[in-house]
Write a protein that holds these residues in place. Sequence first.
Motif, short mmCIF file in Angstrom:
data_model
loop_
_atom_site.label_atom_id
_atom_site.label_comp_id
_atom_site.label_asym_id
_atom_site.label_seq_id
_atom_site.Cartn_x
_atom_site.Cartn_y
_atom_site.Cartn_z
N GLU A 191 -5.57 14.90 7.37
CA GLU A 191 -4.26 15.53 7.59
C GLU A 191 -3.26 15.11 6.50
N ILE A 192 -3.31 13.86 6.08
CA ILE A 192 -2.44 13.39 4.98
C ILE A 192 -2.83 14.09 3.69
N MET A 193 -4.12 14.20 3.46
CA MET A 193 -4.61 14.88 2.25
C MET A 193 -4.13 16.32 2.22
N GLN A 194 -4.23 17.04 3.34
CA GLN A 194 -3.78 18.43 3.41
C GLN A 194 -2.28 18.54 3.16
N GLN A 195 -1.51 17.63 3.75
CA GLN A 195 -0.05 17.63 3.55
C GLN A 195 0.29 17.37 2.08
N PHE A 196 -0.42 16.44 1.47
CA PHE A 196 -0.21 16.10 0.07
C PHE A 196 -0.45 17.32 -0.82
N LEU A 197 -1.58 17.98 -0.62
CA LEU A 197 -1.93 19.14 -1.45
C LEU A 197 -0.99 20.32 -1.23
N THR A 223 3.22 -5.37 -2.55
CA THR A 223 2.22 -6.11 -1.78
C THR A 223 1.42 -5.25 -0.81
N ASP A 224 1.90 -4.06 -0.47
CA ASP A 224 1.20 -3.25 0.52
C ASP A 224 1.74 -1.83 0.51
N GLY A 225 1.04 -0.96 1.20
CA GLY A 225 1.45 0.42 1.38
C GLY A 225 0.62 1.02 2.49
N PRO A 226 0.94 2.24 2.91
CA PRO A 226 0.24 2.82 4.05
C PRO A 226 -1.27 3.02 3.84
N PHE A 227 -1.69 3.13 2.59
CA PHE A 227 -3.10 3.33 2.28
C PHE A 227 -3.58 2.38 1.19
N ASP A 228 -2.91 1.27 1.05
CA ASP A 228 -3.19 0.30 0.00
C ASP A 228 -4.57 -0.32 0.20
N CYS A 229 -5.41 -0.22 -0.80
CA CYS A 229 -6.78 -0.75 -0.69
C CYS A 229 -6.81 -2.28 -0.71
N ARG A 230 -5.68 -2.93 -0.97
CA ARG A 230 -5.62 -4.39 -0.86
C ARG A 230 -5.62 -4.83 0.60
N THR A 231 -5.15 -3.95 1.48
CA THR A 231 -5.04 -4.31 2.90
C THR A 231 -5.80 -3.36 3.82
#
Length: 98
Positions: free
Chosen positions: A60-66, A84-92
């Motif tokens: 759903e995020i991907m569709q909204q983004f596009l 240090t972080d984000g909603p989809f940050d691969c560090r966390t």
Amino acid sequence: MAGAEQLCPKYGRCVPAVSFRCQIVNRSSLVTRVCYDEAKHYMIVRLKQTDYHYCEVGPEIMQQFLAADSMGSFYNQNIKSGPTDGPFDCRTHSVPTY
């Protein structure tokens, strides 16, 4: 497979492009390509010349983004990581394996 395209995000490991659906973006001055593996909820975004990866991105995020009127604004407000972080940050968030 020798010669198979790899996606190599700046802060991640290279992954085989065959697992992703990639789209060239011509309507944004920031976002130039988006690659998404729906099965693993893993997205690689090219910002100008550099690829960045994002983990646990639902379809759903991907569709909204596009579909966003401004992909750059959507990216900055909903996807981009901070220091240090984000909603989809691969560090966390879980980075898928290939």
